[in-house]
Motif scaffolding. Structure first.
Motif, PDB file in Angstrom:
ATOM      1  N   VAL A  63       0.814  -1.225   0.000  1.00 31.04           N
ATOM      2  CA  VAL A  63       0.000   0.000   0.000  1.00 31.04           C
ATOM      3  C   VAL A  63       0.845   1.272   0.000  1.00 31.04           C
ATOM      4  CG1 VAL A  63      -1.808  -1.226   1.259  1.00 31.04           C
ATOM      5  CG2 VAL A  63      -0.224   0.251   2.519  1.00 31.04           C
ATOM      6  N   LYS A  64       2.161   1.137   0.083  1.00 32.05           N
ATOM      7  CA  LYS A  64       3.034   2.315   0.107  1.00 32.05           C
ATOM      8  C   LYS A  64       2.813   3.184  -1.123  1.00 32.05           C
ATOM      9  CE  LYS A  64       6.795   0.453   2.907  1.00 32.05           C
ATOM     10  NZ  LYS A  64       8.197  -0.032   2.926  1.00 32.05           N
ATOM     11  N   GLY A  65       2.681   4.482  -0.891  1.00 33.07           N
ATOM     12  CA  GLY A  65       2.474   5.424  -1.982  1.00 33.07           C
ATOM     13  C   GLY A  65       1.022   5.578  -2.390  1.00 33.07           C
ATOM     14  N   ARG A  66       0.140   4.722  -1.881  1.00 30.18           N
ATOM     15  CA  ARG A  66      -1.284   4.809  -2.234  1.00 30.18           C
ATOM     16  C   ARG A  66      -2.157   5.125  -1.017  1.00 30.18           C
ATOM     17  NH1 ARG A  66      -3.872   0.366  -3.896  1.00 30.18           N
ATOM     18  NH2 ARG A  66      -2.521  -1.081  -2.765  1.00 30.18           N
ATOM     19  N   PHE A  67      -1.781   4.639   0.140  1.00 28.98           N
ATOM     20  CA  PHE A  67      -2.566   4.840   1.361  1.00 28.98           C
ATOM     21  C   PHE A  67      -1.845   5.807   2.287  1.00 28.98           C
ATOM     22  CE2 PHE A  67      -4.874   0.444   1.477  1.00 28.98           C
ATOM     23  CZ  PHE A  67      -5.307   0.648   0.172  1.00 28.98           C
ATOM     24  N   THR A  68      -2.628   6.570   3.046  1.00 30.27           N
ATOM     25  CA  THR A  68      -2.077   7.495   4.024  1.00 30.27           C
ATOM     26  C   THR A  68      -2.849   7.382   5.336  1.00 30.27           C
ATOM     27  OG1 THR A  68      -1.456   9.057   2.283  1.00 30.27           O
ATOM     28  CG2 THR A  68      -1.510   9.894   4.532  1.00 30.27           C
ATOM     29  N   ILE A  69      -2.121   7.176   6.420  1.00 32.01           N
ATOM     30  CA  ILE A  69      -2.740   7.111   7.739  1.00 32.01           C
ATOM     31  C   ILE A  69      -2.550   8.447   8.438  1.00 32.01           C
ATOM     32  CG2 ILE A  69      -0.657   6.165   8.843  1.00 32.01           C
ATOM     33  CD1 ILE A  69      -2.541   4.514  10.651  1.00 32.01           C
ATOM     34  N   SER A  70      -3.577   8.865   9.157  1.00 32.03           N
ATOM     35  CA  SER A  70      -3.501  10.108   9.920  1.00 32.03           C
ATOM     36  C   SER A  70      -4.392   9.963  11.154  1.00 32.03           C
ATOM     37  CB  SER A  70      -3.939  11.310   9.078  1.00 32.03           C
ATOM     38  OG  SER A  70      -5.294  11.152   8.661  1.00 32.03           O
ATOM     39  N   ARG A  71      -4.246  10.907  12.079  1.00 24.13           N
ATOM     40  CA  ARG A  71      -5.056  10.817  13.291  1.00 24.13           C
ATOM     41  C   ARG A  71      -5.416  12.197  13.804  1.00 24.13           C
ATOM     42  NH1 ARG A  71      -1.294   7.770  17.625  1.00 24.13           N
ATOM     43  NH2 ARG A  71      -2.791   8.485  19.197  1.00 24.13           N
ATOM     44  N   ASP A  72      -6.537  12.276  14.473  1.00 23.66           N
ATOM     45  CA  ASP A  72      -6.973  13.489  15.157  1.00 23.66           C
ATOM     46  C   ASP A  72      -6.989  13.144  16.637  1.00 23.66           C
ATOM     47  OD1 ASP A  72      -8.408  15.543  16.404  1.00 23.66           O
ATOM     48  OD2 ASP A  72      -9.622  15.908  14.625  1.00 23.66           O
ATOM     49  N   ASN A  73      -5.959  13.572  17.360  1.00 21.74           N
ATOM     50  CA  ASN A  73      -5.825  13.195  18.759  1.00 21.74           C
ATOM     51  C   ASN A  73      -6.968  13.757  19.611  1.00 21.74           C
ATOM     52  OD1 ASN A  73      -3.436  11.722  18.378  1.00 21.74           O
ATOM     53  ND2 ASN A  73      -2.198  13.593  18.506  1.00 21.74           N
ATOM     54  N   ALA A  74      -7.450  14.908  19.255  1.00 22.56           N
ATOM     55  CA  ALA A  74      -8.532  15.523  20.037  1.00 22.56           C
ATOM     56  C   ALA A  74      -9.815  14.708  19.943  1.00 22.56           C
ATOM     57  CB  ALA A  74      -8.775  16.949  19.561  1.00 22.56           C
ATOM     58  N   LYS A  75      -9.972  14.013  18.819  1.00 22.57           N
ATOM     59  CA  LYS A  75     -11.183  13.205  18.600  1.00 22.57           C
ATOM     60  C   LYS A  75     -10.929  11.722  18.805  1.00 22.57           C
ATOM     61  CE  LYS A  75     -13.232  16.391  15.228  1.00 22.57           C
ATOM     62  NZ  LYS A  75     -13.745  16.532  13.833  1.00 22.57           N
ATOM     63  N   ASN A  76      -9.715  11.356  19.199  1.00 20.60           N
ATOM     64  CA  ASN A  76      -9.354   9.934  19.359  1.00 20.60           C
ATOM     65  C   ASN A  76      -9.734   9.137  18.117  1.00 20.60           C
ATOM     66  OD1 ASN A  76      -8.331  10.283  21.970  1.00 20.60           O
ATOM     67  ND2 ASN A  76     -10.347   9.986  22.897  1.00 20.60           N
ATOM     68  N   THR A  77      -9.417   9.692  16.977  1.00 18.30           N
ATOM     69  CA  THR A  77      -9.825   9.102  15.704  1.00 18.30           C
ATOM     70  C   THR A  77      -8.621   8.928  14.794  1.00 18.30           C
ATOM     71  OG1 THR A  77     -12.033  10.066  15.866  1.00 18.30           O
ATOM     72  CG2 THR A  77     -11.296   9.386  13.677  1.00 18.30           C
ATOM     73  N   VAL A  78      -8.590   7.799  14.112  1.00 13.33           N
ATOM     74  CA  VAL A  78      -7.556   7.542  13.112  1.00 13.33           C
ATOM     75  C   VAL A  78      -8.234   7.356  11.767  1.00 13.33           C
ATOM     76  CG1 VAL A  78      -7.549   5.036  13.507  1.00 13.33           C
ATOM     77  CG2 VAL A  78      -5.512   6.164  12.568  1.00 13.33           C
ATOM     78  N   SER A  84      -6.081   5.075  -5.465  1.00 16.78           N
ATOM     79  CA  SER A  84      -5.645   4.114  -6.498  1.00 16.78           C
ATOM     80  C   SER A  84      -5.930   2.689  -6.059  1.00 16.78           C
ATOM     81  CB  SER A  84      -4.149   4.299  -6.785  1.00 16.78           C
ATOM     82  OG  SER A  84      -3.880   5.616  -7.204  1.00 16.78           O
ATOM     83  N   LEU A  85      -7.139   2.460  -5.623  1.00 18.46           N
ATOM     84  CA  LEU A  85      -7.497   1.151  -5.090  1.00 18.46           C
ATOM     85  C   LEU A  85      -7.456   0.082  -6.178  1.00 18.46           C
ATOM     86  CD1 LEU A  85     -10.289   2.284  -2.659  1.00 18.46           C
ATOM     87  CD2 LEU A  85      -8.326   0.877  -2.031  1.00 18.46           C
ATOM     88  N   LYS A  86      -7.060  -1.117  -5.758  1.00 17.15           N
ATOM     89  CA  LYS A  86      -6.943  -2.266  -6.648  1.00 17.15           C
ATOM     90  C   LYS A  86      -7.854  -3.381  -6.135  1.00 17.15           C
ATOM     91  CE  LYS A  86      -2.001  -1.244  -7.229  1.00 17.15           C
ATOM     92  NZ  LYS A  86      -0.619  -1.793  -7.092  1.00 17.15           N
ATOM     93  N   PRO A  87      -8.264  -4.282  -7.010  1.00 18.00           N
ATOM     94  CA  PRO A  87      -9.092  -5.410  -6.546  1.00 18.00           C
ATOM     95  C   PRO A  87      -8.441  -6.184  -5.402  1.00 18.00           C
ATOM     96  CG  PRO A  87      -9.145  -5.281  -8.927  1.00 18.00           C
ATOM     97  CD  PRO A  87      -8.124  -4.269  -8.478  1.00 18.00           C
TER      98      PRO A  87
END
Length: 121
Positions: A63-78, A84-87
């Motif tokens: 998934v490198k280069g296609r997916f990105t992880i992030s988080r909102d610490n104030a909302k305890n949400t990731v 570029s999704l693939k089957p």
């Protein structure tokens, strides 16, 4: 008690995008790492992406280069932005988090129930 709930899964055509969210709720004192894993039918659960409190990220090779992880610490949400999704990205996606429920408690491991992502060719 701590609960993780994923949302944002669905059916998308190859080349499309989806954004997954995972909100942690309950008796949360602090959260350490948060991550996404996935499991396709007949396969083992695999790491998709991790994100530490310090901001360090790690991605699975597929998934490198296609997916990105992030988080909102104030909302305890990731979040997981998937482009570029693939089957072969079709799987149940699970949220994972390390959570302390008090200052003196250890970090425990929690999983969400999963959200289905299906990518059509």
């Amino acid at each position: 008690q701590v609960h993780l709930v994923e949302s944002g899964g669905g059916l998308v055509q190859a080349g499309g995008s989806l954004r997954l969210s995972c909100a942690a709720s309950g008796s949360i004192f602090s959260i350490n790492a948060m991550a996404w894993y996935r499991q396709a039918p007949g396969k083992q659960r695999e790491l998709v992406a991790t994100l530490t409190t310090a901001g360090s990220t790690n991605y699975g090779d597929s998934v490198k280069g296609r997916f990105t992880i992030s988080r909102d610490n104030a909302k305890n949400t990731v979040y997981l932005q998937m482009n570029s999704l693939k089957p072969e990205d079709t799987a149940v996606y699970y949220c994972y988090s390390q959570v302390r429920t008090s200052r003196n408690s250890p970090y425990l491991h929690y999983w969400g129930p999963g959200t289905q992502v299906a990518v059509s060719s």
